[in-house]
Scaffold this active site. Structure first.
Site, PDB file in Angstrom:
ATOM      1  CG  HIS A 174      -5.159  52.721 -23.277  1.00  0.00           C
ATOM      2  ND1 HIS A 174      -6.452  52.848 -23.740  1.00  0.00           N
ATOM      3  CD2 HIS A 174      -4.355  52.877 -24.365  1.00  0.00           C
ATOM      4  CE1 HIS A 174      -6.428  53.055 -25.056  1.00  0.00           C
ATOM      5  NE2 HIS A 174      -5.169  53.088 -25.447  1.00  0.00           N
ATOM      6  CB  SER A 295      -4.943  59.450   9.038  1.00  0.00           C
ATOM      7  OG  SER A 295      -5.876  58.678   9.775  1.00  0.00           O
ATOM      8  CE  LYS A 301      -3.152  56.951   4.255  1.00  0.00           C
ATOM      9  NZ  LYS A 301      -4.608  57.019   4.158  1.00  0.00           N
ATOM     10  CD  GLU A 308      -7.489  62.644  -1.613  1.00  0.00           C
ATOM     11  OE1 GLU A 308      -8.157  61.619  -1.600  1.00  0.00           O
ATOM     12  OE2 GLU A 308      -6.921  63.106  -0.610  1.00  0.00           O
TER      13      GLU A 308
END
Ligand code: ARG
Length: 479
Positions: A174, A295, A301, A308
């Protein structure tokens, strides 16, 4: 729209003349430009050129063997096929407006080069068995290439698992910390899922390994061909059993797409974990700069775009599978032009998967694990609760009762009534302190296939053996 505009397609079709299609003997008008634009598959099926040429060579040898083509004509056609292959390889091959697919283009060029003999190439063959044959040759090769990509990723993961030694982290359920396990155990979990994917790729390969050549348009032929011989010549394990099935079966494409989609789902889960682990909140993993992105606006970043996209592309892989199944579901026997829609999703899924496997392998090979942070998370004393209950079970306490007693200690600790170690020791005795020392639960996790060092040592050996066996299976198929 003026009347003139409406008449344009017909005019341009007429202007194209009657030559240039394989069926110009049957239809009086040349095909409309828009028909060709809508129906042509050449823009994508030229990827099958090498397989089309190989299958044609085998077909020609077969025609010569059974006497449908003289040795001399056979040599002329084979020579023309080789010349066409060289032109395709060098980029000198000139496609003609009537080349609706790669089969048409190659046959046209062979006929230009070999003259009268070239006109015999298509004897006892249809593009229906031809395209199925080309595609099976292509699929067999690409499934093996994908399998090798899976092996590479498994090797990276298993190598990192080896390096990880006794590093530990929490196992989660979980997405809540559950029980400590070895980092190696976690990494190997992904390896076993990939092993099933590899198994499925090999399984899909086996069913693709059937030659449809000789099925003709779908009914076979009155000419004395020998499909067993051409199947053997092309390295297929068998020939088709039923000509209608042979030209209409795209199970091998659907199965390949399913295998790739499920593999994609596994890579997506791995990608999600990398994204999560690389976050500042978790901080279990740092990406190498070469495998991270920045970024355009935020100077600080460092982003996990590879992970992803491994996650994101899986949507496309699932879409490709579902799209093909929808295409196939209403098709009556045997060949229907709808089947041409098999190629774009297949080519796309293979390319996306091979790219994802290579990128994830590179990312994981170079990423740094923050084992101190992992250990700190794993050493949360509450994660020892199950092991503490199991000590009581070892002394004869029924598990449900042991669970209640340790849960009571957890509740009391969370309510600020004392330190969990002291509360647990009150229930379990001094043995609790041994379990609660850093990494203390792991040595006790001895059940086969579990996440402790002794079980993981066995697992490492078993996985190494599996990896070697799977590599050998791929090599045998790749003979
Ligand atoms: N381009 C076609 C395909 O991919 C080749 C077969 C064409 N056959 C036909 N009967 N029109 O399916």
């Amino acid at each position: 729209m003026t009347a003139d505009d409406g008449a344009q397609p017909l005019r341009s079709a007429q202007a194209a003349g009657r030559s240039g299609t394989l069926w110009s003997g049957r239809l009086e008008a040349a095909p409309a430009e828009e028909l060709m634009a809508f129906t042509a598959s050449l823009p994508y099926d030229r990827r099958l050129a090498g397989d089309d040429i190989a299958a044609s060579h085998a077909h020609v040898r077969g025609l010569v063997r059974v006497g449908l083509l003289s040795e001399e004509d056979g040599d002329a056609v084979a020579g023309a096929l080789e010349a066409a292959a060289a032109e395709l390889a060098s980029g000198d091959f000139v496609f003609a407006p009537g080349d609706e697919d790669i089969h048409t283009a190659v046959e046209r060029r062979v006929t230009e080069l070999a003259g009268a003999a070239g006109a015999r190439l298509h004897t006892a063959r249809s593009r229906n068995d031809q395209v199925a044959c080309d595609l099976r040759l292509f699929v067999k090769r690409e499934l093996l290439a994908t399998g090798r990509g899976v092996l590479d990723l498994q090797q990276v993961l298993a190598g990192r698992a080896e390096e990880a030694g006794c590093a530990r982290l929490p196992a989660y359920t979980h997405q809540q910390r559950a029980q400590p396990v070895l980092l190696a155990h976690h990494l190997l979990a992904h390896c076993w899922a990939l092993a099933r994917d590899l198994d499925r790729l090999i399984d899909a390969y086996r069913r693709a390994d059937v030659s449809p050549l000789g099925a003709g348009a779908g009914a076979g032929t009155s000419l004395p061909i020998d499909p067993d011989a051409t199947a053997a010549d092309l390295g297929f394990a068998a020939r088709f059993e039923n000509s209608l099935d042979a030209v209409s079966d795209r199970d091998f494409v659907a199965e390949s797409l399913f295998t790739l989609a499920l593999l994609g789902v596994h890579l997506s889960r791995l990608g999600e974990e990398i994204v999560w682990w690389a976050s500042a909140e978790v901080g279990f993993l740092r990406l190498d700069d070469a495998w991270a992105t920045g970024s355009s606006m935020m100077p600080q970043k460092k982003n996990p775009d590879v992970a992803e996209l491994a996650r994101g592309r899986s949507g496309r892989l699932i879409g490709n599978l579902v799209g093909l199944l929808a295409t196939l579901k209403g098709l009556p026997l045997a060949y229907n032009r709808d089947l041409q829609e098999d190629k774009p999703p297949l080519f796309d899924s293979l390319a996306q998967m091979q790219g994802a496997l290579a990128a994830l392998s590179g990312l994981l090979d170079t990423a740094a694990f923050d084992t101190a942070r992992m250990a700190a998370a794993a050493d949360d004393p509450l994660l020892a609760a199950t092991d503490l209950a199991e000590v009581l079970v070892g002394r004869g306490v029924p598990f449900r009762r042991a669970h209640e007693r340790i849960a009571g200690a957890v509740r009391a600790a969370l309510a600020g009534e004392g330190d969990f170690a002291d509360l647990a020791a009150a229930e379990v005795g001094p043995e609790a302190l041994d379990i609660l020392r850093p990494g203390g639960t792991l040595a006790r996790r001895t059940s086969p296939g579990g996440g402790g060092p002794a079980a993981v040592a066995v697992q490492r050996e078993r996985f190494a053996a599996r990896l070697a066996a799977d590599a050998a299976r791929l090599n045998v198929l790749d003979k």
